[in-house]
Design an enzyme around this catalytic site. Structure first.
Site: not given
Length: 356
Positions: A215, A231
């Site tokens: 992301h 992440c």
């Protein structure tokens, strides 16, 4: 890893998609966003071409080093964001240069030559040891900096796939994160809408590894460093284009390969990555042992390879993430023998060899 549900929905025609699990402890909790739906042929469509070059793969090596002349106001963080490079890779490739005040007219190295990680060359490969994402296409490979998990909250070593691209995701922090904020006297709302304050950035790729995404971010300095809770963070300028290149089902391999070795033609190249900006004696000793094992295994798998110890020692001593040529694959021909059948070595002539 704190996990919360990620609900992805279309903001048109009231079409709702099933709830999906996705989270990252720092950015974790539920995320809500729209699946990509723009018309790339529209005259008002944004530029979706990749910000990084697509390099042809030459054996086990790709890319080439570049140079950049700094301006007075430059910092490595700003240069990295502008040129799609990570802060740490710039620091390691330019020893002796102040990353916060390189000065007017300083020539720095752009580390865009790579020995490829030990992984399948398809789809996305994320190498945690170098904070880079490799994207293999039919034309070659693109390389992006990524922020990854810390030692306390590491990113998973996994073989997953992309399940869905998202744009404008909203973030729903879990109770544990909100409690941390409250304990420090801060307040964190139950939902952070899309925008500049959203930790998930402008776009994301949902992965089949439950709870993990690739992301964007509202913290540009963390790209190319171990800063997340698992992440993978990209610059918004990169992820906003990258999501339109990557199809659902694209494989995503996450590896940890601090010592990379391979061929380009008959040359042997070595690339060594230290984990942090500083280079401790413990890290140096650990890398030296790993390099020794990797080189020995490589030589055992490739008879005829001769390497130079001094070049290997230099690569370990610097651990700057730049490929170093350490040897070559040598083919000895019958013509090398003397008339009486003796080799030059047995005839008293010195052999041209490189010893590890």
């Amino acid at each position: 890893m704190w996990l919360r549900s990620l609900v992805v929905f279309f903001l048109a025609q009231s079409l709702m998609l099933p709830a999906l699990q996705a989270a990252e402890p720092e950015e974790s909790g539920s995320a809500q966003g729209r699946e990509n739906a723009g018309d790339p042929e529209s005259p008002e469509a944004p530029d979706r071409s990749p910000r990084v070059p697509t390099f042809p793969v030459e054996g086990d090596v790709a890319g080439q080093l570049g140079v950049y002349e700094t301006r007075y106001e430059d910092t490595f963080a700003a240069i990295g964001n502008r040129l799609a490079l990570g802060y740490l890779e710039l620091v390691k490739a330019n020893p002796g240069v102040d990353p916060w005040l390189p000065g007017e007219g300083t020539t720095i190295t752009l580390p865009r030559q790579y020995v490829l990680p030990d992984a399948r060359r398809e789809g996305i490969v994320i190498n945690l040891a170098e904070y880079r994402l490799y994207y293999f296409t039919g034309q070659g490979v693109q390389v992006y900096p990524v922020g990854v998990g810390t030692a306390e909250n590491p990113s998973p070593l996994t073989d997953a796939e992309v399940t869905m691209p998202l744009e404008s995701p909203a973030w729903y922090p879990p109770a544990s994160i909100r409690a941390e904020y409250e304990a420090s006297g801060d307040y964190l709302p139950r939902m952070i809408p899309p925008g500049p304050e959203n930790p998930l950035g402008s776009h994301a790729l949902l992965l089949s590894e439950k709870g993990y995404l690739i992301h964007g971010t509202n913290k540009k300095f963390g790209v190319g460093m171990p800063v997340s809770h698992g992440c993978f963070r990209m610059y918004n300028e990169d992820i906003s284009r990258f999501v339109y290149q990557v199809a659902k089902g694209t494989p995503v391999q996450v590896v940890h390969d601090a010592v990379k070795i391979g061929f380009s033609d008959d040359e042997v190249w070595l690339e060594v990555h230290r984990p942090h900006e500083d280079y401790s004696s413990q890290d140096r000793d650990r890398l030296w042992q790993q390099v020794f094992a990797e080189v020995e295994s490589f030589r055992a798998s490739h008879p005829g390879v001769e390497v130079k110890r001094s070049a290997i020692e230099l690569a370990v001593d610097q651990a700057d993430g730049l490929p170093t040529m350490i040897g070559e694959r040598v083919t000895r021909m019958a013509a090398d023998r003397t008339v009486d059948g003796k080799t030059p070595e047995s005839a008293g002539e010195p052999a041209q060899r490189l010893y590890f």
